[in-house]
Write an enzyme that holds these catalytic residues in place. Structure first.
Site, short mmCIF file in Angstrom:
data_model
loop_
_atom_site.label_atom_id
_atom_site.label_comp_id
_atom_site.label_asym_id
_atom_site.label_seq_id
_atom_site.Cartn_x
_atom_site.Cartn_y
_atom_site.Cartn_z
CG HIS A 16 -22.57 37.80 31.88
ND1 HIS A 16 -23.23 37.23 30.96
CD2 HIS A 16 -22.89 37.20 32.83
CE1 HIS A 16 -23.83 36.31 31.21
NE2 HIS A 16 -23.86 35.93 32.69
CE LYS A 40 -26.02 25.83 33.93
NZ LYS A 40 -25.66 26.89 34.72
NE ARG A 89 -29.43 37.45 36.84
CZ ARG A 89 -29.24 36.49 36.14
NH1 ARG A 89 -29.68 36.41 34.71
NH2 ARG A 89 -28.74 35.25 36.56
CB SER A 127 -26.75 33.30 29.02
OG SER A 127 -25.80 34.04 29.39
#
Ligand code: ADP
Length: 165
Positions: A16, A40, A89, A127
């Protein structure tokens, strides 16, 4: 130009940070926008995530951290940002990201999504991987800053039953 970089940032990784630093270099103002999504399950509260981002970006005067809920395009518009930044990514990110970008554009065609490709060393960094490795006692030095590592270890300690085995 003002831009928004949205995400969960639970917690912020070097992947990030790479995107934040690169985006901050060509924008006048970059809002790192932490999505407040109660559906979430997160390790860190919104306030904790914002505070960590503020510490990590203290050296970048044109970066600020805010939280948002609801539609991203509405948040962007309310803050006069016409650009959404997302990091890419592997190709596995692509389909979802493309769908989101198309949806956001159909909701508000004044706002563009710009993808920044990851730096190769962060290709596999997320993460969730960081949380998994840290929880299992692995070394996360290459993945997150010492500020984040400290907070991760505190969190993990706090949730361990009785704090001993
Ligand atoms: P979300 O839950 O919205 O995917 P994340 O916090 O996981 O939120 O990610 C926010 C943004 O940062 C996304 O665009 C994601 O693709 C990007 N990102 C996350 N990790 C990396 C990385 N290692 N390299 C490049 N971009 C990344």
């Amino acid at each position: 130009m003002k831009a928004v970089y949205p995400g969960s940032f639970d917690p912020t990784t070097y992947g990030h940070m790479d995107i934040i630093e690169r985006a901050a270099a060509f924008t006048d103002e970059l809002i790192v926008a932490v999505l407040n999504n109660s559906a979430k399950k997160a390790m860190f509260t919104i306030e904790e995530r914002l505070e960590m981002i503020r510490q990590l970006t203290a050296h970048l005067p044109n970066v600020k951290a805010m939280s948002f809920s609801g539609l991203l395009v509405n948040f962007a518009e309310e803050n006069d940002a016409r650009l959404i930044i997302r990091g890419l990514r592997a190709v596995t990110d692509f389909e979802n990201e493309f769908q989101m970008a198309l949806t956001n554009r159909s909701l508000n065609n004044n706002i563009e999504t710009l993808f920044i490709s990851t730096s190769t060393q962060y290709l596999f960094l997320s993460s969730s991987i960081v949380k998994e490795v840290a929880t299992l006692g692995g070394n996360v030095d290459e993945m997150v800053s010492p500020i984040i590592k400290e907070q991760l270890l505190k969190k993990i300690d706090a949730v361990k039953p009785n704090n001993k085995f």
